[in-house]
Design an enzyme around this catalytic site. Structure first.
Site, PDB file in Angstrom:
ATOM      1  N   ASP A 127      -7.911  -0.863  -7.766  1.00 52.48           N
ATOM      2  CA  ASP A 127      -8.332  -1.578  -6.548  1.00 52.48           C
ATOM      3  C   ASP A 127      -7.966  -0.711  -5.338  1.00 52.48           C
ATOM      4  O   ASP A 127      -6.956  -0.923  -4.679  1.00 52.48           O
ATOM      5  CB  ASP A 127      -7.624  -2.933  -6.476  1.00 52.48           C
ATOM      6  CG  ASP A 127      -8.114  -3.796  -5.314  1.00 52.48           C
ATOM      7  OD1 ASP A 127      -9.038  -3.371  -4.601  1.00 52.48           O
ATOM      8  OD2 ASP A 127      -7.571  -4.900  -5.134  1.00 52.48           O
TER       9      ASP A 127
ATOM     10  N   SER B 180      -6.720 -12.200  -3.115  1.00 49.04           N
ATOM     11  CA  SER B 180      -7.976 -11.944  -2.415  1.00 49.04           C
ATOM     12  C   SER B 180      -8.275 -12.910  -1.266  1.00 49.04           C
ATOM     13  O   SER B 180      -7.492 -13.042  -0.340  1.00 49.04           O
ATOM     14  CB  SER B 180      -9.110 -11.932  -3.457  1.00 49.04           C
ATOM     15  OG  SER B 180     -10.256 -11.322  -2.933  1.00 49.04           O
TER      16      SER B 180
ATOM     17  N   HIS C  55      -9.473  -5.295  -9.014  1.00 42.35           N
ATOM     18  CA  HIS C  55      -9.116  -6.246  -7.961  1.00 42.35           C
ATOM     19  C   HIS C  55      -8.539  -7.555  -8.537  1.00 42.35           C
ATOM     20  O   HIS C  55      -7.448  -7.964  -8.144  1.00 42.35           O
ATOM     21  CB  HIS C  55     -10.331  -6.492  -7.065  1.00 42.35           C
ATOM     22  CG  HIS C  55     -10.060  -7.368  -5.890  1.00 42.35           C
ATOM     23  ND1 HIS C  55      -8.998  -7.153  -5.027  1.00 42.35           N
ATOM     24  CD2 HIS C  55     -10.698  -8.485  -5.440  1.00 42.35           C
ATOM     25  CE1 HIS C  55      -8.999  -8.102  -4.091  1.00 42.35           C
ATOM     26  NE2 HIS C  55     -10.019  -8.911  -4.327  1.00 42.35           N
TER      27      HIS C  55
END
Length: 211
Positions: free
Chosen positions: A163, A112, A190
């Site tokens: 995700d 991320s 995610h």
């Protein structure tokens, strides 16, 4: 067999002011084969890698595991980020971290938010990246297909099939890296490593053992 111990420390990086916090786990015996640097997302920190036992798992497999709290986050809150969130930071940032912690060529695990740090490092200091494990990182759209195509670093792209935003966008861009393989974690979102630590550990260990 002796148990893996996790220690804590701090590292000074010129461009951040106050030091950065990290956690480290070493193999119970013998020299580590190489170092794995674990980064994290915006709502997370090195504590997540401690909680799901990724640090223990890597150390038990004979590796040095280093989990950094990124500038402005976790226990590195006082440190200044070298770039605004969402913009690529200088590759020099992670180079300085690795130099200060004497990692040698390093495997970077980058979920991320941490893409803003790991991708510039990958492109600007390629020779210092032993392998790359991106987990739906941000900033993949900031680089061109031909830039990706020039990087030969072994890469394991991991994302959760739930995700549908960052996971799919990052996959599309990262697939331009010529030496990559993909693991799609079923039913995971995610932060797929939190949703299914068992599959996560199995996937990264298989990849790391082949390096």
């Amino acid at each position: 067999m002796s148990a893996v111990e996790v220690t804590e420390g701090s590292v000074k990086v010129e461009m951040c002011g106050p030091p950065l916090f990290y956690r480290q786990a070493l193999p119970p015996s013998g020299e580590p084969r190489f170092t794995v640097l674990l980064l994290h997302g915006i709502r997370f920190s090195s504590e997540n890698w401690l909680q799901i036992r990724t640090l223990h798992t890597l150390a038990a497999a004979g590796l040095r595991a280093l989990a950094l709290d990124l500038p402005g986050l976790g226990q590195s809150k006082a440190a200044e980020a070298p770039a605004p969130v969402g913009q690529p930071a200088p590759g020099e940032f992670l180079r300085q971290v690795c130099e200060a912690l004497q990692t040698g060529p390093v495997v970077v695990i980058s979920p991320s938010l941490s893409g803003m740090y790991s991708l510039p490092f990958l492109f600007q200091h390629t020779q210092q990246v032993k392998a790359y494990i991106p987990v739906a990182p941000i900033c993949t759209d900031k680089f061109k297909a031909e830039q990706y195509a020039s990087i030969q670093v072994p890469t394991l792209i991991i994302y959760g099939d739930q995700d549908t935003q960052l996971g799919e966008v990052s996959l599309r861009n990262l697939s331009n890296l010529p030496n990559h393989r993909v693991v799609v974690m079923k039913g995971a979102g995610h932060p797929c490593y939190l949703d299914d630590p068992e599959t996560w550990h199995k996937s990264i260990l298989e990849f790391l053992q082949g390096l």
